[in-house]
Design an enzyme around this catalytic site. Structure first.
Site: not given
Ligand code: 5GP
Ligand code: ZN
Length: 122
Positions: A102, A31, A8, A5, A91, A104, A106, A47, A97
């Protein structure tokens, strides 16, 4: 910690991130591909795959997660007051989306215009 993950591994420090906040329960970081001048991600340290996995017993920590939003928004450059503000997005699932499995939150803000990706879906 869940094997393989990404978030994680970020919480554990196995993958580097730009941390903005940490306590016993949560970890917040920038991000990597910001959609706005301020774009933070806040994750629970334990997790949880998505909001689809949560139940009544998760209400307390989810409430604490939400209370971090205004605090971290202001501490990281979002404009205070009704003329400022920020967006909170969780999301959930593929059709929601969600790309990282995991849970999160935004926190997106700062002066507009923002990247189109931060706009609500049509
Ligand atoms: P989701 O689309 O799952 O809601 O958002 C995932 C977010 O994680 C995206 O905005 C993407 O830019 C961010 N993200 C993906 N990989 C990484 C990473 O390795 N480090 C950081 N800091 N953000 C990441
Ligand atoms: Zn996780």
């Amino acid at each position: 910690m869940s094997d393989n993950c990404l978030f994680c591994k970020i919480v554990e420090g196995q993958i580097p991130s730009k941390k903005v906040y940490e306590d016993d329960e949560f970890f917040a970081f920038q991000d990597i591909n910001p959609a706005a001048p301020v774009h933070l991600l806040v994750v629970p340290k334990h997790h949880v795959t998505s909001l689809q996995e949560i139940s009544e017993q998760d209400a307390a920590w989810l409430g604490r997660l939400m209370t971090l939003a205004p605090r971290l928004a202001q501490e990281n450059g979002c404009t205070p007051g009704p003329e400022g503000g920020f967006r909170v997005v969780i999301n959930t699932g593929a059709e929601g989306g969600q790309e990282v499995g995991h849970l999160h939150m935004h926190i997106i803000g700062g002066p507009r215009p923002w990247d189109k990706r931060a706009a609500p879906a049509a």
